[in-house]
Design a protein around this motif. Structure first.
Motif, PDB file in Angstrom:
ATOM      1  N   ILE A  26      25.423 -48.792   7.338  1.00  0.00           N
ATOM      2  CA  ILE A  26      24.143 -48.494   7.982  1.00  0.00           C
ATOM      3  C   ILE A  26      23.816 -47.011   7.866  1.00  0.00           C
ATOM      4  O   ILE A  26      22.671 -46.622   7.622  1.00  0.00           O
ATOM      5  CB  ILE A  26      24.185 -48.921   9.467  1.00  0.00           C
ATOM      6  N   LEU A  27      24.828 -46.177   8.018  1.00  0.00           N
ATOM      7  CA  LEU A  27      24.618 -44.728   7.979  1.00  0.00           C
ATOM      8  C   LEU A  27      24.440 -44.208   6.557  1.00  0.00           C
ATOM      9  O   LEU A  27      23.685 -43.257   6.337  1.00  0.00           O
ATOM     10  CB  LEU A  27      25.803 -44.021   8.648  1.00  0.00           C
ATOM     11  N   VAL A  28      25.144 -44.809   5.608  1.00  0.00           N
ATOM     12  CA  VAL A  28      25.138 -44.296   4.229  1.00  0.00           C
ATOM     13  C   VAL A  28      24.123 -45.019   3.344  1.00  0.00           C
ATOM     14  O   VAL A  28      23.358 -44.391   2.606  1.00  0.00           O
ATOM     15  CB  VAL A  28      26.548 -44.399   3.610  1.00  0.00           C
ATOM     16  N   LEU A  29      24.129 -46.356   3.414  1.00  0.00           N
ATOM     17  CA  LEU A  29      23.256 -47.168   2.556  1.00  0.00           C
ATOM     18  C   LEU A  29      22.757 -48.379   3.350  1.00  0.00           C
ATOM     19  O   LEU A  29      23.320 -49.476   3.237  1.00  0.00           O
ATOM     20  CB  LEU A  29      24.033 -47.615   1.307  1.00  0.00           C
ATOM     21  N   ILE A  44      23.604 -57.201   3.536  1.00  0.00           N
ATOM     22  CA  ILE A  44      24.463 -57.995   2.641  1.00  0.00           C
ATOM     23  C   ILE A  44      25.840 -58.182   3.261  1.00  0.00           C
ATOM     24  O   ILE A  44      26.417 -59.276   3.210  1.00  0.00           O
ATOM     25  CB  ILE A  44      24.578 -57.304   1.269  1.00  0.00           C
ATOM     26  N   ILE A  45      26.352 -57.117   3.874  1.00  0.00           N
ATOM     27  CA  ILE A  45      27.661 -57.204   4.535  1.00  0.00           C
ATOM     28  C   ILE A  45      27.626 -58.237   5.658  1.00  0.00           C
ATOM     29  O   ILE A  45      28.578 -58.999   5.846  1.00  0.00           O
ATOM     30  CB  ILE A  45      28.081 -55.827   5.078  1.00  0.00           C
ATOM     31  N   THR A  46      26.519 -58.286   6.404  1.00  0.00           N
ATOM     32  CA  THR A  46      26.393 -59.258   7.488  1.00  0.00           C
ATOM     33  C   THR A  46      26.456 -60.690   6.966  1.00  0.00           C
ATOM     34  O   THR A  46      27.151 -61.539   7.535  1.00  0.00           O
ATOM     35  CB  THR A  46      25.066 -59.043   8.245  1.00  0.00           C
ATOM     36  N   ILE A  47      25.753 -60.949   5.872  1.00  0.00           N
ATOM     37  CA  ILE A  47      25.763 -62.286   5.275  1.00  0.00           C
ATOM     38  C   ILE A  47      27.167 -62.651   4.790  1.00  0.00           C
ATOM     39  O   ILE A  47      27.673 -63.752   5.033  1.00  0.00           O
ATOM     40  CB  ILE A  47      24.747 -62.374   4.121  1.00  0.00           C
TER      41      ILE A  47
END
Length: 199
Positions: A132-135, A141-144
């Protein structure tokens, strides 16, 4: 026996568990902590998960009205109790439904695997915060991927816990346990004045 008393060892075991869930679950079950230590671990992952959730909410600037509304959920302590209740029900659902289908796992073993699953997803939350902070686009996508990973790990953990060889049977056990948990939790939350929007 591998030493998992350090954070580095825990993180390596978490990585290995994601790569090979069955072997990771077997390794975790081999430690068999005492019941007092087990429930201390339970409390620690609940607190850590709650803290990570608050950090995610801060860095994403979530609105005051979250997915659940009602006076009860405005308190961090109340949210922690809800999360603890969810994990407690998950432990019992995995244990009782699995035993109903002929599984051989114990309640303590079910608790240990749920605690370990929760620890892995605390690690996932850390990765999500960094994303969230960087990209920011990567966070979605990580959540999915995290949802898919959750079910994949859970199915394999249940298979190891109860000695099941059929992933189809494990999937049924998982669905039945999840359905029972959702019904029970909806009744409890409704009695506390918590509203979960359906749309």
């Amino acid at each position: 026996m591998t030493d998992i008393a350090t954070l580095g060892s825990l993180l390596r075991l978490a990585r290995d568990t994601v790569a090979n869930p069955r072997e990771g679950a077997t390794t975790v079950l081999s430690f068999a902590p005492r019941r007092q230590a087990l429930w201390l671990m339970f409390a620690l992952v609940v607190v850590a998960s709650l803290m990570m959730g608050e950090i995610v909410a801060l860095v994403t600037v979530l609105p005051a009205d979250g997915p659940m509304t009602g006076p009860f959920v405005q308190s961090p302590l109340a949210l922690g109790l809800i999360q603890a209740a969810f994990l407690f029900l998950m432990i019992h659902a995995i244990y009782h439904v699995g035993r109903f289908f002929g599984g051989s796992g114990s309640l303590e073993e079910a608790a240990l695997l749920v605690i370990w699953l929760q620890f892995i997803f605390i690690c996932v939350q850390v990765i999500q915060i960094v994303a969230i902070l960087v990209l920011p686009p990567l966070a979605g996508i990580i959540t999915i991927l995290a949802v898919a990973l959750f079910f994949w790990l859970l199915v394999n953990f249940i298979a190891v816990l109860h000695g099941f060889t059929s992933l189809g049977l494990v999937f049924v056990v998982t669905l039945l346990g999840a359905f029972g948990m959702l019904v029970f939790l909806s009744l409890v939350l409704a009695s506390l004045g918590v509203v979960v929007p359906t749309a």
